[in-house]
Design a protein around this motif. Structure first.
Motif, mmCIF file in Angstrom:
data_model
loop_
_atom_site.group_PDB
_atom_site.id
_atom_site.type_symbol
_atom_site.label_atom_id
_atom_site.label_comp_id
_atom_site.label_asym_id
_atom_site.label_seq_id
_atom_site.Cartn_x
_atom_site.Cartn_y
_atom_site.Cartn_z
ATOM 1 N N VAL A 226 19.073 66.548 35.413
ATOM 2 C CA VAL A 226 19.075 67.239 36.695
ATOM 3 C C VAL A 226 18.415 66.333 37.727
ATOM 4 O O VAL A 226 17.356 65.766 37.477
ATOM 5 C CB VAL A 226 18.311 68.577 36.609
ATOM 6 N N SER A 227 19.065 66.198 38.878
ATOM 7 C CA SER A 227 18.525 65.371 39.955
ATOM 8 C C SER A 227 18.473 66.173 41.243
ATOM 9 O O SER A 227 19.394 66.931 41.549
ATOM 10 C CB SER A 227 19.421 64.141 40.156
ATOM 11 N N LEU A 228 17.397 65.992 41.994
ATOM 12 C CA LEU A 228 17.287 66.560 43.332
ATOM 13 C C LEU A 228 17.457 65.417 44.324
ATOM 14 O O LEU A 228 16.818 64.373 44.184
ATOM 15 C CB LEU A 228 15.923 67.232 43.525
ATOM 16 N N MET A 229 18.317 65.617 45.300
ATOM 17 C CA MET A 229 18.594 64.579 46.300
ATOM 18 C C MET A 229 18.943 65.253 47.611
ATOM 19 O O MET A 229 19.134 66.463 47.662
ATOM 20 C CB MET A 229 19.734 63.675 45.834
ATOM 21 N N SER A 230 19.064 64.460 48.644
ATOM 22 C CA SER A 230 19.466 65.043 49.921
ATOM 23 C C SER A 230 20.919 65.508 49.810
ATOM 24 O O SER A 230 21.717 64.965 49.042
ATOM 25 C CB SER A 230 19.329 64.019 51.048
ATOM 26 N N ARG A 231 21.241 66.525 50.586
ATOM 27 C CA ARG A 231 22.622 67.000 50.620
ATOM 28 C C ARG A 231 23.541 65.882 51.116
ATOM 29 O O ARG A 231 24.659 65.706 50.625
ATOM 30 C CB ARG A 231 22.739 68.220 51.525
ATOM 31 N N GLU A 232 23.054 65.118 52.088
ATOM 32 C CA GLU A 232 23.845 64.015 52.631
ATOM 33 C C GLU A 232 24.222 63.020 51.532
ATOM 34 O O GLU A 232 25.360 62.569 51.451
ATOM 35 C CB GLU A 232 23.061 63.315 53.742
ATOM 36 N N ALA A 233 23.268 62.688 50.653
ATOM 37 C CA ALA A 233 23.543 61.754 49.561
ATOM 38 C C ALA A 233 24.581 62.327 48.605
ATOM 39 O O ALA A 233 25.519 61.627 48.195
ATOM 40 C CB ALA A 233 22.257 61.416 48.813
ATOM 41 N N ALA A 234 24.441 63.601 48.251
ATOM 42 C CA ALA A 234 25.409 64.239 47.347
ATOM 43 C C ALA A 234 26.792 64.258 47.973
ATOM 44 O O ALA A 234 27.801 63.993 47.297
ATOM 45 C CB ALA A 234 24.952 65.647 46.990
ATOM 46 N N ASP A 235 26.854 64.550 49.268
ATOM 47 C CA ASP A 235 28.150 64.562 49.971
ATOM 48 C C ASP A 235 28.745 63.162 50.033
ATOM 49 O O ASP A 235 29.934 62.968 49.772
ATOM 50 C CB ASP A 235 27.994 65.138 51.378
ATOM 51 N N ASP A 236 27.915 62.154 50.380
ATOM 52 C CA ASP A 236 28.395 60.773 50.472
ATOM 53 C C ASP A 236 28.948 60.269 49.142
ATOM 54 O O ASP A 236 29.918 59.517 49.104
ATOM 55 C CB ASP A 236 27.278 59.831 50.936
ATOM 56 N N LEU A 237 28.312 60.689 48.041
ATOM 57 C CA LEU A 237 28.765 60.270 46.710
ATOM 58 C C LEU A 237 29.947 61.096 46.204
ATOM 59 O O LEU A 237 30.523 60.768 45.167
ATOM 60 C CB LEU A 237 27.605 60.364 45.708
ATOM 61 N N THR B 7 21.095 73.490 53.059
ATOM 62 C CA THR B 7 21.296 72.741 54.301
ATOM 63 C C THR B 7 20.702 71.334 54.265
ATOM 64 O O THR B 7 21.184 70.446 54.958
ATOM 65 C CB THR B 7 20.688 73.508 55.496
ATOM 66 N N VAL B 8 19.676 71.126 53.433
ATOM 67 C CA VAL B 8 18.997 69.830 53.402
ATOM 68 C C VAL B 8 19.097 69.131 52.050
ATOM 69 O O VAL B 8 19.292 67.925 51.988
ATOM 70 C CB VAL B 8 17.504 69.997 53.780
ATOM 71 N N MET B 9 18.971 69.876 50.957
ATOM 72 C CA MET B 9 18.882 69.293 49.617
ATOM 73 C C MET B 9 20.054 69.709 48.736
ATOM 74 O O MET B 9 20.758 70.672 49.041
ATOM 75 C CB MET B 9 17.573 69.722 48.936
ATOM 76 N N ALA B 10 20.215 68.973 47.631
ATOM 77 C CA ALA B 10 21.215 69.311 46.618
ATOM 78 C C ALA B 10 20.588 69.123 45.241
ATOM 79 O O ALA B 10 19.805 68.195 45.020
ATOM 80 C CB ALA B 10 22.453 68.427 46.754
ATOM 81 N N GLN B 11 20.931 70.022 44.334
ATOM 82 C CA GLN B 11 20.539 69.892 42.930
ATOM 83 C C GLN B 11 21.804 69.546 42.169
ATOM 84 O O GLN B 11 22.784 70.288 42.195
ATOM 85 C CB GLN B 11 19.959 71.198 42.404
#
Length: 137
Positions: free
Chosen positions: A100-111, A85-89
């Motif tokens: 491997v990168s950890l980022m916000s889910r929002e950033a992964a979705d936006d990209l 719900t908050v993060m993405a790997q």
């Protein structure tokens, strides 16, 4: 500084053995013969060629529009994205290297990060661990 057999030089440069042999034959890459009679490339000369190839490559910035302070940029393909719900790997394969990168889910979705998408991993850190493999006889 060590010397590398042509096969090893090809692996380090990310090209085929045949390409290294052609570069040697054309004089682009100076080779010598070791005590066993095998053709080898001086490590310093190999490093210089690796830098030359990297500087002339358009892989990291294909359209020439990127400006960044990060110098460690690896082009690759996204291989896996695990979202909660908050993060993405996000996992990428950059040549033989897994990133491997950890980022916000929002950033992964936006990209639009999904398996198969081309992406660039920009690595900027004050801590970079450097290792040397064991020498092989």
């Amino acid at each position: 500084m060590g010397a590398y057999r042509l096969r090893e030089a090809a692996e380090l440069l990310g090209v085929s053995d045949d390409t290294v042999r052609r570069w040697a034959a054309s004089g682009r890459l100076e080779v010598s013969t070791d005590a066993s009679g095998r053709q080898v490339v001086d490590g310093a000369r190999l490093a210089a060629l690796a830098q030359e190839l990297a500087e002339s490559s358009t892989l990291a910035d294909p359209d020439g529009t990127s400006h960044t302070s990060a110098r460690n940029r690896l082009v690759g393909l996204v291989t896996n994205v695990v979202r909660d719900t908050v993060m993405a790997q996000v996992e990428m394969q950059c040549g033989p290297f897994r990133v491997v990168s950890l980022m916000s889910r929002e950033a992964a979705d936006d990209l639009g990060l999904e398996p198969g998408v081309r992406a660039i991993a920009s690595i900027k850190s004050t801590t970079v661990v450097i290792e040397r493999p064991k020498e092989t006889p």
